[in-house]
Design an enzyme around this catalytic site. Sequence first.
Site, PDB file in Angstrom:
ATOM      1  N   ASP A  63       2.882  12.442   7.372  1.00  0.00           N
ATOM      2  CA  ASP A  63       1.471  12.734   7.106  1.00  0.00           C
ATOM      3  C   ASP A  63       1.358  13.519   5.809  1.00  0.00           C
ATOM      4  O   ASP A  63       2.283  14.228   5.409  1.00  0.00           O
ATOM      5  CB  ASP A  63       0.864  13.546   8.249  1.00  0.00           C
ATOM      6  CG  ASP A  63      -0.643  13.380   8.352  1.00  0.00           C
ATOM      7  OD1 ASP A  63      -1.104  12.713   9.291  1.00  0.00           O
ATOM      8  OD2 ASP A  63      -1.365  13.910   7.486  1.00  0.00           O
ATOM      9  N   VAL A  86       0.589   8.285   1.264  1.00  0.00           N
ATOM     10  CA  VAL A  86       0.844   6.843   1.347  1.00  0.00           C
ATOM     11  C   VAL A  86       0.322   6.089   0.135  1.00  0.00           C
ATOM     12  O   VAL A  86       0.658   4.915  -0.051  1.00  0.00           O
ATOM     13  CB  VAL A  86       0.275   6.231   2.649  1.00  0.00           C
ATOM     14  CG1 VAL A  86       0.987   6.792   3.867  1.00  0.00           C
ATOM     15  CG2 VAL A  86      -1.237   6.429   2.739  1.00  0.00           C
ATOM     16  N   ASN A 100      -0.273   3.659  10.312  1.00  0.00           N
ATOM     17  CA  ASN A 100      -1.482   4.164  10.958  1.00  0.00           C
ATOM     18  C   ASN A 100      -2.399   4.938  10.014  1.00  0.00           C
ATOM     19  O   ASN A 100      -3.591   5.034  10.267  1.00  0.00           O
ATOM     20  CB  ASN A 100      -1.085   5.066  12.132  1.00  0.00           C
ATOM     21  CG  ASN A 100      -2.269   5.783  12.732  1.00  0.00           C
ATOM     22  OD1 ASN A 100      -3.116   5.178  13.391  1.00  0.00           O
ATOM     23  ND2 ASN A 100      -2.358   7.084  12.491  1.00  0.00           N
ATOM     24  N   TYR A 108     -14.314  -0.083   3.215  1.00  0.00           N
ATOM     25  CA  TYR A 108     -13.504   0.041   4.426  1.00  0.00           C
ATOM     26  C   TYR A 108     -13.397  -1.298   5.137  1.00  0.00           C
ATOM     27  O   TYR A 108     -12.316  -1.713   5.558  1.00  0.00           O
ATOM     28  CB  TYR A 108     -14.117   1.086   5.360  1.00  0.00           C
ATOM     29  CG  TYR A 108     -13.329   1.307   6.640  1.00  0.00           C
ATOM     30  CD1 TYR A 108     -12.285   2.222   6.689  1.00  0.00           C
ATOM     31  CD2 TYR A 108     -13.634   0.594   7.803  1.00  0.00           C
ATOM     32  CE1 TYR A 108     -11.561   2.428   7.855  1.00  0.00           C
ATOM     33  CE2 TYR A 108     -12.925   0.792   8.972  1.00  0.00           C
ATOM     34  CZ  TYR A 108     -11.889   1.709   8.997  1.00  0.00           C
ATOM     35  OH  TYR A 108     -11.177   1.904  10.156  1.00  0.00           O
ATOM     36  N   LYS A 157      -9.846  -3.333   5.754  1.00  0.00           N
ATOM     37  CA  LYS A 157      -9.307  -3.622   7.084  1.00  0.00           C
ATOM     38  C   LYS A 157      -9.245  -5.124   7.356  1.00  0.00           C
ATOM     39  O   LYS A 157      -8.351  -5.593   8.078  1.00  0.00           O
ATOM     40  CB  LYS A 157     -10.131  -2.915   8.153  1.00  0.00           C
ATOM     41  CG  LYS A 157      -9.968  -1.389   8.133  1.00  0.00           C
ATOM     42  CD  LYS A 157      -8.517  -0.962   8.384  1.00  0.00           C
ATOM     43  CE  LYS A 157      -8.369   0.532   8.495  1.00  0.00           C
ATOM     44  NZ  LYS A 157      -6.987   0.972   8.784  1.00  0.00           N
TER      45      LYS A 157
END
Length: 253
Positions: A36, A63, A89, A155, A159
């Site tokens: 994280d 990330v 995730n 978004y 996705k």
Amino acid sequence: MRLEGKVAVITGAASGMGKAIAELYAKEGASVVVSDLNIEGAEAVASSIVTSGGKAIAIKTNVADENDIKAMIDKAVNEFGTLDILVNNAGIMDNMAPVGDVEDDRWDFIFEVNTKAVMRAIRTALPIFQAKGKGVIINTASTGGFSGAHAGAAYTASKHAVVGLTKNTGFMYAQQGIRCNAIAPGATMTNIASTMKNVNEFGASRTQVTQGVIPRVGQAEEIAQVALFLASDESSFVNGAVIVADAGWTAGF
């Protein structure tokens, strides 16, 4: 235990769904790399797992930085000897802006975190999986990955891309013992809303049309149970799939 002897990397694991997945995987026998950007949170999760008798280490990972992704995978191999399960995730929300109001820098950042990071992590882990002749990849998609009514343009598009990447990866490497699936959570109790800034009033008002028919809000632990199934041998014939976990929210439309 269903993941005895496995090594798993989970991004975005300091809180929410990632934390729940890390804790459940460790409980089921996996050695877990808790990744994280929030290193304090990641260390707290890892420490709790170790205190409970599990195996876990924490690593700070942005990330959106390819070097951090490589360091994350290297950490798993150096500490635990291999990698068996990759859970992509980590993710952020947009500000509900429709395409007419999208700004380039926000669009680019959403894709860096939600989509490009997933591709890079898979690309980095693949040689390990290919050498072993097996491996599991689980991507956190969203009901926004197939519906246009749950978030803003950036978004939603990011996705949708994760869903496509999941299916393509599952198909391409199916004969090499590598499985790639995605979970599409509906409304779930996490802190992802904290990544929303300067919410677009028009876009947000349009998403309320579908939010009004949400059967109930899910818990992170419920999503973790789906991730456990996909990581275990019980899902050995499931590949390139998107598992919807939304209490039936999208079943009727």
